[in-house]
Design a protein around this motif. Structure first.
Motif, PDB file in Angstrom:
ATOM      1  N   PHE A 171       0.838  -1.204   0.000  1.00 31.51           N
ATOM      2  CA  PHE A 171       0.000   0.000   0.000  1.00 31.51           C
ATOM      3  C   PHE A 171       0.868   1.247   0.000  1.00 31.51           C
ATOM      4  N   LEU A 172       1.827   1.293   0.892  1.00 35.45           N
ATOM      5  CA  LEU A 172       2.692   2.471   0.992  1.00 35.45           C
ATOM      6  C   LEU A 172       3.470   2.698  -0.306  1.00 35.45           C
ATOM      7  N   GLY A 173       4.011   1.636  -0.874  1.00 34.91           N
ATOM      8  CA  GLY A 173       4.751   1.769  -2.130  1.00 34.91           C
ATOM      9  C   GLY A 173       3.880   2.217  -3.287  1.00 34.91           C
ATOM     10  N   ASN A 174       2.694   1.652  -3.390  1.00 29.63           N
ATOM     11  CA  ASN A 174       1.807   2.025  -4.493  1.00 29.63           C
ATOM     12  C   ASN A 174       1.242   3.431  -4.324  1.00 29.63           C
ATOM     13  N   ARG A 175       0.873   3.790  -3.118  1.00 29.77           N
ATOM     14  CA  ARG A 175       0.286   5.123  -2.918  1.00 29.77           C
ATOM     15  C   ARG A 175       1.309   6.225  -3.108  1.00 29.77           C
ATOM     16  N   PHE A 176       2.512   6.017  -2.587  1.00 33.80           N
ATOM     17  CA  PHE A 176       3.497   7.084  -2.605  1.00 33.80           C
ATOM     18  C   PHE A 176       4.509   6.989  -3.750  1.00 33.80           C
ATOM     19  N   TRP A 177       4.410   5.956  -4.604  1.00 36.41           N
ATOM     20  CA  TRP A 177       5.314   5.884  -5.742  1.00 36.41           C
ATOM     21  C   TRP A 177       4.564   5.537  -7.023  1.00 36.41           C
ATOM     22  N   THR A 178       3.970   4.347  -7.107  1.00 33.33           N
ATOM     23  CA  THR A 178       3.334   3.913  -8.348  1.00 33.33           C
ATOM     24  C   THR A 178       2.259   4.889  -8.802  1.00 33.33           C
ATOM     25  N   TRP A 179       1.326   5.198  -7.918  1.00 31.11           N
ATOM     26  CA  TRP A 179       0.206   6.076  -8.272  1.00 31.11           C
ATOM     27  C   TRP A 179       0.236   7.362  -7.458  1.00 31.11           C
ATOM     28  N   ARG A 180       1.415   7.903  -7.239  1.00 28.59           N
ATOM     29  CA  ARG A 180       1.549   9.101  -6.403  1.00 28.59           C
ATOM     30  C   ARG A 180       0.842  10.312  -6.997  1.00 28.59           C
ATOM     31  N   ASN A 181       0.688  10.369  -8.313  1.00 31.75           N
ATOM     32  CA  ASN A 181       0.043  11.515  -8.951  1.00 31.75           C
ATOM     33  C   ASN A 181      -1.422  11.275  -9.267  1.00 31.75           C
TER      34      ASN A 181
ATOM     35  N   VAL B 224      -8.936   2.151  -6.165  1.00 28.73           N
ATOM     36  CA  VAL B 224      -8.172   2.736  -5.069  1.00 28.73           C
ATOM     37  C   VAL B 224      -7.423   3.993  -5.511  1.00 28.73           C
ATOM     38  N   PHE B 225      -6.756   3.920  -6.659  1.00 32.35           N
ATOM     39  CA  PHE B 225      -5.952   5.032  -7.159  1.00 32.35           C
ATOM     40  C   PHE B 225      -6.418   5.432  -8.557  1.00 32.35           C
ATOM     41  N   PRO B 226      -7.658   5.901  -8.699  1.00 27.98           N
ATOM     42  CA  PRO B 226      -8.156   6.221 -10.039  1.00 27.98           C
ATOM     43  C   PRO B 226      -7.419   7.419 -10.642  1.00 27.98           C
TER      44      PRO B 226
ATOM     45  N   THR C 165      -8.362   1.147   3.584  1.00 30.23           N
ATOM     46  CA  THR C 165      -9.417   0.153   3.793  1.00 30.23           C
ATOM     47  C   THR C 165      -9.771  -0.551   2.488  1.00 30.23           C
ATOM     48  N   LEU C 166      -9.979   0.220   1.445  1.00 26.25           N
ATOM     49  CA  LEU C 166     -10.308  -0.355   0.143  1.00 26.25           C
ATOM     50  C   LEU C 166      -9.169  -1.234  -0.371  1.00 26.25           C
ATOM     51  N   PHE C 167      -7.931  -0.776  -0.174  1.00 22.32           N
ATOM     52  CA  PHE C 167      -6.751  -1.546  -0.559  1.00 22.32           C
ATOM     53  C   PHE C 167      -6.758  -2.905   0.145  1.00 22.32           C
ATOM     54  N   PHE C 168      -7.068  -2.900   1.457  1.00 18.82           N
ATOM     55  CA  PHE C 168      -7.099  -4.149   2.215  1.00 18.82           C
ATOM     56  C   PHE C 168      -8.255  -5.050   1.796  1.00 18.82           C
ATOM     57  N   VAL C 169      -9.385  -4.466   1.465  1.00 17.87           N
ATOM     58  CA  VAL C 169     -10.513  -5.276   0.997  1.00 17.87           C
ATOM     59  C   VAL C 169     -10.126  -5.982  -0.303  1.00 17.87           C
ATOM     60  N   ILE C 170      -9.523  -5.243  -1.217  1.00 18.57           N
ATOM     61  CA  ILE C 170      -9.092  -5.836  -2.485  1.00 18.57           C
ATOM     62  C   ILE C 170      -8.034  -6.903  -2.228  1.00 18.57           C
ATOM     63  N   ASN C 171      -7.131  -6.635  -1.290  1.00 18.13           N
ATOM     64  CA  ASN C 171      -6.133  -7.644  -0.949  1.00 18.13           C
ATOM     65  C   ASN C 171      -6.743  -8.837  -0.254  1.00 18.13           C
ATOM     66  N   GLY C 172      -7.874  -8.636   0.413  1.00 15.41           N
ATOM     67  CA  GLY C 172      -8.597  -9.769   1.004  1.00 15.41           C
ATOM     68  C   GLY C 172      -9.047 -10.733  -0.082  1.00 15.41           C
ATOM     69  N   VAL C 173      -9.486 -10.195  -1.193  1.00 18.10           N
ATOM     70  CA  VAL C 173      -9.846 -11.051  -2.330  1.00 18.10           C
ATOM     71  C   VAL C 173      -8.590 -11.749  -2.848  1.00 18.10           C
TER      72      VAL C 173
ATOM     73  N   THR D 186      -0.415 -16.100  -5.937  1.00 16.78           N
ATOM     74  CA  THR D 186       0.045 -14.717  -6.066  1.00 16.78           C
ATOM     75  C   THR D 186      -0.103 -14.218  -7.500  1.00 16.78           C
ATOM     76  N   ALA D 187       0.199 -15.044  -8.476  1.00 20.02           N
ATOM     77  CA  ALA D 187       0.067 -14.618  -9.876  1.00 20.02           C
ATOM     78  C   ALA D 187      -1.386 -14.288 -10.225  1.00 20.02           C
ATOM     79  N   LEU D 188      -2.299 -15.149  -9.843  1.00 25.48           N
ATOM     80  CA  LEU D 188      -3.719 -14.899 -10.124  1.00 25.48           C
ATOM     81  C   LEU D 188      -4.231 -13.679  -9.360  1.00 25.48           C
ATOM     82  N   GLY D 189      -3.834 -13.566  -8.106  1.00 22.00           N
ATOM     83  CA  GLY D 189      -4.247 -12.425  -7.302  1.00 22.00           C
ATOM     84  C   GLY D 189      -3.679 -11.108  -7.803  1.00 22.00           C
ATOM     85  N   THR D 190      -2.464 -11.140  -8.351  1.00 20.44           N
ATOM     86  CA  THR D 190      -1.825  -9.927  -8.858  1.00 20.44           C
ATOM     87  C   THR D 190      -2.582  -9.326 -10.031  1.00 20.44           C
TER      88      THR D 190
END
Length: 169
Positions: free
Chosen positions: A67-77, A149-151, A88-96, A134-138
């Protein structure tokens, strides 16, 4: 009448390069999270923790790092809403995603392991839970993070990637 500038239209090449950069960053963050997940999972298995409990704990820690890497680097803008909502939404998606990994692990370890005991080994657990799951979940997570999460700031459909991902990052 106030003059408004239209949203820039990106060429196919620019859109593709932006998507490649976005996937690369997502992959780098995911790679770090995967290594953390793998290390904690195997450490817990070595401590005789049940495989599904070990997978759940290792994925929770790795998810926070992701979450921290994606929010502050991948989709920082990208458009960011309240951080607690995104988290919360990130964790729900990761729950799936966790459910996908646990399903793969359960199918091999518990269902098929009853027929073929070799599928109850640590190596088999790593292949089913860590690699296949992990591959399917990714695939699911990339689409979901990007969509929910990061539209992107651009809502007119001009570009499937965030406007910032087209520029050099």
């Amino acid at each position: 009448m106030p003059e408004t500038s239209p949203q820039p239209q990106y060429t196919l090449r620019e859109r593709l390069l932006g998507l490649i950069r976005e996937v690369g960053k997502f992959g780098a963050v995911g790679g770090v999270a995967f290594l953390i997940d793998l290390a904690i999972f195997n450490l817990l298995l070595s401590a005789d923790t049940e495989s599904r409990v070990a997978k759940t704990i290792s994925m929770l820690v790795a998810t926070t790092v992701a979450f921290l890497g994606n929010r502050f680097w991948t989709w920082r803008n990208s458009r960011h809403t309240h951080m607690a909502r995104q988290y919360t939404l990130f964790f729900v998606i990761n729950g799936v995603g966790l459910g996908i990994s646990l399903a793969c692990l359960t199918i091999t370890h518990n269902l098929l392991g009853d027929v073929w005991p070799v599928l109850r080994t640590q190596a088999a657990d790593n292949i089913s839970g860590q690699l296949v799951g992990t591959a399917l979940g990714t695939l699911f997570r990339f689409w979901s993070y990007r969509r929910f999460v990061f539209p992107a700031d651009v809502d007119d459909g001009a570009s499937p990637v965030t406007s910032a991902s087209v520029t050099r990052s």
